[in-house]
Design a protein around this motif. Structure first.
Motif, PDB file in Angstrom:
ATOM      1  N   ALA A 177       0.818  -1.219   0.000  1.00 45.53           N
ATOM      2  CA  ALA A 177       0.000   0.000   0.000  1.00 45.53           C
ATOM      3  C   ALA A 177       0.847   1.262   0.000  1.00 45.53           C
ATOM      4  O   ALA A 177       0.309   2.371  -0.038  1.00 45.53           O
ATOM      5  N   GLY A 178       2.171   1.118   0.049  1.00 46.05           N
ATOM      6  CA  GLY A 178       3.050   2.284   0.003  1.00 46.05           C
ATOM      7  C   GLY A 178       3.592   2.743   1.335  1.00 46.05           C
ATOM      8  O   GLY A 178       4.319   3.737   1.400  1.00 46.05           O
ATOM      9  N   GLY A 179       3.263   2.028   2.419  1.00 46.19           N
ATOM     10  CA  GLY A 179       3.802   2.371   3.727  1.00 46.19           C
ATOM     11  C   GLY A 179       3.229   3.651   4.308  1.00 46.19           C
ATOM     12  O   GLY A 179       2.244   4.211   3.813  1.00 46.19           O
ATOM     13  N   TYR A 180       3.843   4.118   5.390  1.00 47.56           N
ATOM     14  CA  TYR A 180       3.380   5.326   6.071  1.00 47.56           C
ATOM     15  C   TYR A 180       3.756   6.575   5.284  1.00 47.56           C
ATOM     16  O   TYR A 180       4.819   6.642   4.670  1.00 47.56           O
ATOM     17  N   ASP A 181       2.871   7.567   5.311  1.00 46.87           N
ATOM     18  CA  ASP A 181       3.096   8.855   4.667  1.00 46.87           C
ATOM     19  C   ASP A 181       2.648   9.924   5.653  1.00 46.87           C
ATOM     20  O   ASP A 181       1.572   9.817   6.235  1.00 46.87           O
ATOM     21  N   ASP A 182       3.460  10.928   5.869  1.00 49.66           N
ATOM     22  CA  ASP A 182       3.208  11.923   6.911  1.00 49.66           C
ATOM     23  C   ASP A 182       2.084  12.876   6.506  1.00 49.66           C
ATOM     24  O   ASP A 182       2.243  13.719   5.637  1.00 49.66           O
ATOM     25  N   ILE A 183       0.907  12.733   7.153  1.00 55.90           N
ATOM     26  CA  ILE A 183      -0.207  13.671   6.964  1.00 55.90           C
ATOM     27  C   ILE A 183      -0.728  14.039   8.352  1.00 55.90           C
ATOM     28  O   ILE A 183      -1.700  13.468   8.844  1.00 55.90           O
ATOM     29  N   GLY A 184      -0.058  14.976   8.993  1.00 53.51           N
ATOM     30  CA  GLY A 184      -0.498  15.424  10.312  1.00 53.51           C
ATOM     31  C   GLY A 184      -0.572  14.273  11.296  1.00 53.51           C
ATOM     32  O   GLY A 184       0.339  13.459  11.401  1.00 53.51           O
ATOM     33  N   LEU A 185      -1.678  14.188  12.020  1.00 49.61           N
ATOM     34  CA  LEU A 185      -1.902  13.088  12.955  1.00 49.61           C
ATOM     35  C   LEU A 185      -2.659  11.949  12.294  1.00 49.61           C
ATOM     36  O   LEU A 185      -3.176  11.069  12.973  1.00 49.61           O
ATOM     37  N   MET A 186      -2.723  11.949  10.965  1.00 52.35           N
ATOM     38  CA  MET A 186      -3.588  11.001  10.263  1.00 52.35           C
ATOM     39  C   MET A 186      -2.844  10.077   9.322  1.00 52.35           C
ATOM     40  O   MET A 186      -3.409   9.570   8.356  1.00 52.35           O
ATOM     41  N   GLU A 187      -1.553   9.851   9.586  1.00 52.43           N
ATOM     42  CA  GLU A 187      -0.792   8.948   8.736  1.00 52.43           C
ATOM     43  C   GLU A 187      -1.336   7.521   8.789  1.00 52.43           C
ATOM     44  O   GLU A 187      -1.252   6.775   7.825  1.00 52.43           O
ATOM     45  N   ASP A 188      -1.952   7.163   9.926  1.00 49.60           N
ATOM     46  CA  ASP A 188      -2.511   5.817  10.046  1.00 49.60           C
ATOM     47  C   ASP A 188      -3.763   5.662   9.185  1.00 49.60           C
ATOM     48  O   ASP A 188      -3.931   4.649   8.488  1.00 49.60           O
ATOM     49  N   TYR A 189      -4.651   6.643   9.221  1.00 44.62           N
ATOM     50  CA  TYR A 189      -5.877   6.597   8.412  1.00 44.62           C
ATOM     51  C   TYR A 189      -5.529   6.460   6.929  1.00 44.62           C
ATOM     52  O   TYR A 189      -6.094   5.609   6.208  1.00 44.62           O
ATOM     53  N   TRP A 190      -4.597   7.249   6.464  1.00 45.81           N
ATOM     54  CA  TRP A 190      -4.191   7.230   5.059  1.00 45.81           C
ATOM     55  C   TRP A 190      -3.606   5.871   4.685  1.00 45.81           C
ATOM     56  O   TRP A 190      -3.897   5.321   3.611  1.00 45.81           O
ATOM     57  N   LEU A 191      -2.807   5.293   5.564  1.00 46.62           N
ATOM     58  CA  LEU A 191      -2.253   3.968   5.297  1.00 46.62           C
ATOM     59  C   LEU A 191      -3.351   2.914   5.260  1.00 46.62           C
ATOM     60  O   LEU A 191      -3.407   2.100   4.322  1.00 46.62           O
ATOM     61  N   PHE A 192      -4.238   2.913   6.250  1.00 45.86           N
ATOM     62  CA  PHE A 192      -5.263   1.876   6.313  1.00 45.86           C
ATOM     63  C   PHE A 192      -6.225   1.969   5.127  1.00 45.86           C
ATOM     64  O   PHE A 192      -6.681   0.946   4.605  1.00 45.86           O
ATOM     65  N   ALA A 193      -6.544   3.188   4.693  1.00 41.87           N
ATOM     66  CA  ALA A 193      -7.405   3.357   3.518  1.00 41.87           C
ATOM     67  C   ALA A 193      -6.749   2.729   2.292  1.00 41.87           C
ATOM     68  O   ALA A 193      -7.404   2.030   1.501  1.00 41.87           O
ATOM     69  N   ARG A 194      -5.459   2.968   2.120  1.00 43.07           N
ATOM     70  CA  ARG A 194      -4.751   2.397   0.964  1.00 43.07           C
ATOM     71  C   ARG A 194      -4.639   0.880   1.079  1.00 43.07           C
ATOM     72  O   ARG A 194      -4.709   0.166   0.067  1.00 43.07           O
ATOM     73  N   MET A 195      -4.474   0.354   2.281  1.00 47.19           N
ATOM     74  CA  MET A 195      -4.436  -1.094   2.450  1.00 47.19           C
ATOM     75  C   MET A 195      -5.773  -1.715   2.052  1.00 47.19           C
ATOM     76  O   MET A 195      -5.815  -2.737   1.357  1.00 47.19           O
TER      77      MET A 195
END
Length: 290
Positions: A177-195
């Motif tokens: 899914a591309g791993g973690y990407d820094d988006i404020g406090l929401m890097e986890d949400y962005w990762l899980f959505a891509r997964m």
């Protein structure tokens, strides 16, 4: 309790930084190693920048307190959580990784129960959480995540469907899914959505298996211009990826964007009544819509 040398092999990824308290860190570390019915095979302890002497002493003490191998990685200059987790994931020896924060508490059966789901073929497994302030005997809230792949996918179009400090996942699925990407406090949400979008098998255990420390500034950190900008960046990223529809993009940005500017006392109520719950009745999804 010794390290996990005969059961399922997995890494514990635990980042720590200067603002973490030494006593909180020790409680988090011990609850996730010594006190587990299924302890990790190794601990990847990522120190994000310099830390105070007291915390440094606690780190040294915890490394000596366990038979679980600990790899202590020190990042010279603080680069943020997404960077620390990326560095940590790259250092993990095992494909299965459990996350833990340095101020929370894992209940003793957490990893054993999550590993049972991982063994069933899931790529990402979260759990419920109990919220507390200083004393774990005084629970002030409970977070029950959505369950079932379809429900989780639907829920994720408005809100993060996983409690980040509780997750266990497969490294290959994270990498795909591309791993973690820094988006404020929401890097986890962005990762899980891509997964989810990349077809990862996901599930939540509704049972609270982590105790989540709610500090005095927890809700204040979720507001302000910086988080409003992060919200904008996140929603644009979700839309560009085709994860949300145009309607969902506008709805999310308006509702979640306004949330960033309301008073802290109101934000606390909104989080529990709306943001935490999400739009459970949102069945529009993103499939087939542009």
């Amino acid at each position: 309790m010794t390290g996990n040398s005969t059961g399922p092999q997995f890494s514990l990824l635990l980042p720590v930084y200067m603002n973490d308290r030494a006593d909180h860190f020790e409680r988090a570390f011990l609850s996730s190693t010594r006190d587990q019915t299924l302890p990790p095979s190794e601990v990847i302890l990522v120190q994000d920048g310099e830390v105070p002497d007291l915390l440094a002493s606690s780190i040294a003490k915890m490394k000596q307190s366990t038979k679980v191998p600990v790899r202590h990685i020190e990042i010279a200059e603080r680069g943020g959580l997404a960077n620390a987790l990326t560095v940590g994931l790259n250092a993990c020896s095992y494909d299965i990784v459990a996350r833990m924060d340095a101020d929370d508490v894992s209940l003793s059966s957490r990893f054993e129960k999550q590993m049972e789901k991982i063994a069933d073929g899931y790529d990402l497994v979260g759990t419920g959480m109990l919220e507390f302030t200083d004393d774990t005997s005084e629970v002030i809230g409970k977070r029950t995540p959505p369950t079932g792949t379809a429900t989780i996918a639907r829920y994720s179009r408005f809100h993060d469907p996983f409690n980040h400090p509780t997750v266990m996942y497969r490294r290959p699925a994270v990498a795909a899914a591309g791993g973690y990407d820094d988006i404020g406090l929401m890097e986890d949400y962005w990762l899980f959505a891509r997964m989810i979008q990349h077809g990862a098998r996901v599930e939540n255990l509704p049972e609270p298996l982590v105790m989540y420390r709610v500090g005095a500034g927890a809700y204040a950190r979720r507001g302000g211009r910086k988080q409003f900008r992060a919200e904008w960046d996140l929603q644009r990223a979700l839309r560009r990826a085709g994860f949300t529809t145009r309607f969902q993009f506008l709805r999310n940005f308006v509702v979640r964007g306004v949330y960033r500017f309301v008073p802290v006392s109101v934000r606390r109520v909104l989080y529990r009544r709306l943001i935490q719950r999400g739009f459970r009745d949102d069945t529009s999804g993103a499939q087939g819509q542009a």
